[in-house]
Design an enzyme around this catalytic site. Structure first.
Site, PDB file in Angstrom:
ATOM      1  N   LEU A   1       0.851  -1.187   0.000  1.00 57.92           N
ATOM      2  CA  LEU A   1       0.000   0.000   0.000  1.00 57.92           C
ATOM      3  C   LEU A   1       0.886   1.235   0.000  1.00 57.92           C
ATOM      4  O   LEU A   1       1.982   1.227   0.572  1.00 57.92           O
ATOM      5  CB  LEU A   1      -0.904   0.031   1.240  1.00 57.92           C
ATOM      6  N   ASP A   2       0.403   2.311  -0.619  1.00 55.98           N
ATOM      7  CA  ASP A   2       1.136   3.573  -0.597  1.00 55.98           C
ATOM      8  C   ASP A   2       1.195   4.121   0.827  1.00 55.98           C
ATOM      9  O   ASP A   2       0.389   3.751   1.693  1.00 55.98           O
ATOM     10  CB  ASP A   2       0.457   4.603  -1.496  1.00 55.98           C
ATOM     11  N   ALA A   3       2.115   5.043   1.050  1.00 52.48           N
ATOM     12  CA  ALA A   3       2.284   5.623   2.381  1.00 52.48           C
ATOM     13  C   ALA A   3       1.012   6.299   2.874  1.00 52.48           C
ATOM     14  O   ALA A   3       0.705   6.274   4.074  1.00 52.48           O
ATOM     15  CB  ALA A   3       3.442   6.621   2.379  1.00 52.48           C
TER      16      ALA A   3
ATOM     17  N   HIS B   1      -0.990   2.416  -8.796  1.00 49.96           N
ATOM     18  CA  HIS B   1      -1.928   3.470  -8.396  1.00 49.96           C
ATOM     19  C   HIS B   1      -3.285   3.319  -9.091  1.00 49.96           C
ATOM     20  O   HIS B   1      -3.915   4.308  -9.472  1.00 49.96           O
ATOM     21  CB  HIS B   1      -1.346   4.854  -8.710  1.00 49.96           C
TER      22      HIS B   1
END
Length: 229
Positions: free
Chosen positions: A101-103, A183
């Site tokens: 997962l992205d930050a 994304h």
């Protein structure tokens, strides 16, 4: 795993020696004296012999409720701490992240030492669905929801991508996708002239984030959860 087998696996005891210790009341599980050799030890249990903790390290399967501002990496990156900082576990280098997962994204992250299990989830051929709660900057209308369901074109892609969509409110939807493009959720929302304000992964396959876990907390998966994949 049977307690007597666990004791032998974590020490150099023979099976008969392990059973003798059990009969003498020298073994505790979660601070309770256990004398039954057939007692089933769970991954999260604390097993002690004469007050000293022992452990057998087999394959590990972990669920983490990832908070915002942490990276899915073994090392801190770009000023963000690693999600592995949340774990009080030995040999963290043995654990792999199953779907990053992205930050700025919160929610369900799986960690494991089992490479084959991880591959069954992340392989493009598996088409394993992931469910996200998406909060949008602008209200989303029915036409945009229909576009997401039918498929939208992303920059740099040759084929449209789609997902299952359920409305939560004017600015929130559940979006389930089976691909893992870069994304993807953010790009899909941009394709219908909207922008993601916050993103939370709630589910991978049939496995949902445990509601008892607060952000930053984790637990081992139960056997029936592991066997779902």
């Amino acid at each position: 795993m049977r307690l007597d087998k666990y004791l032998c696996g974590a020490t150099e005891l023979t099976r008969s020696q392990a059973k003798r210790l059990l009969k003498q009341g020298e073994v505790t599980v979660n601070e309770q004296i256990i004398k039954d050799a057939a007692f089933k030890v769970q991954p999260q249990d604390q097993v002690c012999i004469e007050g000293e903790t022992i452990s057998v390290r087999g394959q590990r399967y972990i669920m983490v409720h990832k908070p915002e501002g942490m990276v899915c990496s073994h090392i801190d990156d770009g000023g963000y701490p690693s999600v592995f900082n949340l774990l009080d576990e030995p040999k963290l280098d043995e654990l792999k992240i199953v779907g990053r997962l992205d930050a700025d994204t919160t929610g369900l992250v799986l960690l494991t030492s089992d490479g084959q299990w991880s591959h069954r989830i992340t392989s493009p051929n598996s088409q394993c669905p992931k469910r996200y709660r998406v909060t949008l900057v602008h209200p989303i209308d029915d036409d945009a929801i229909d576009q997401l369901k039918q498929g939208v074109m992303l920059n740099g892609e040759t084929d449209p991508v789609s997902g299952d969509v359920e409305r939560i409110s004017d600015n929130e939807i559940w979006l389930t996708i089976s691909e893992g493009k870069y994304h993807q959720v953010k790009r899909m929302c941009a394709a219908v002239s909207n922008r993601v304000e916050s993103l939370h992964r709630q589910q991978i396959g049939n496995l949902e984030l445990d509601p008892i876990l607060e952000e930053g907390e984790w637990r081992f998966l139960r056997d029936h959860e592991v066997s779902q994949f």
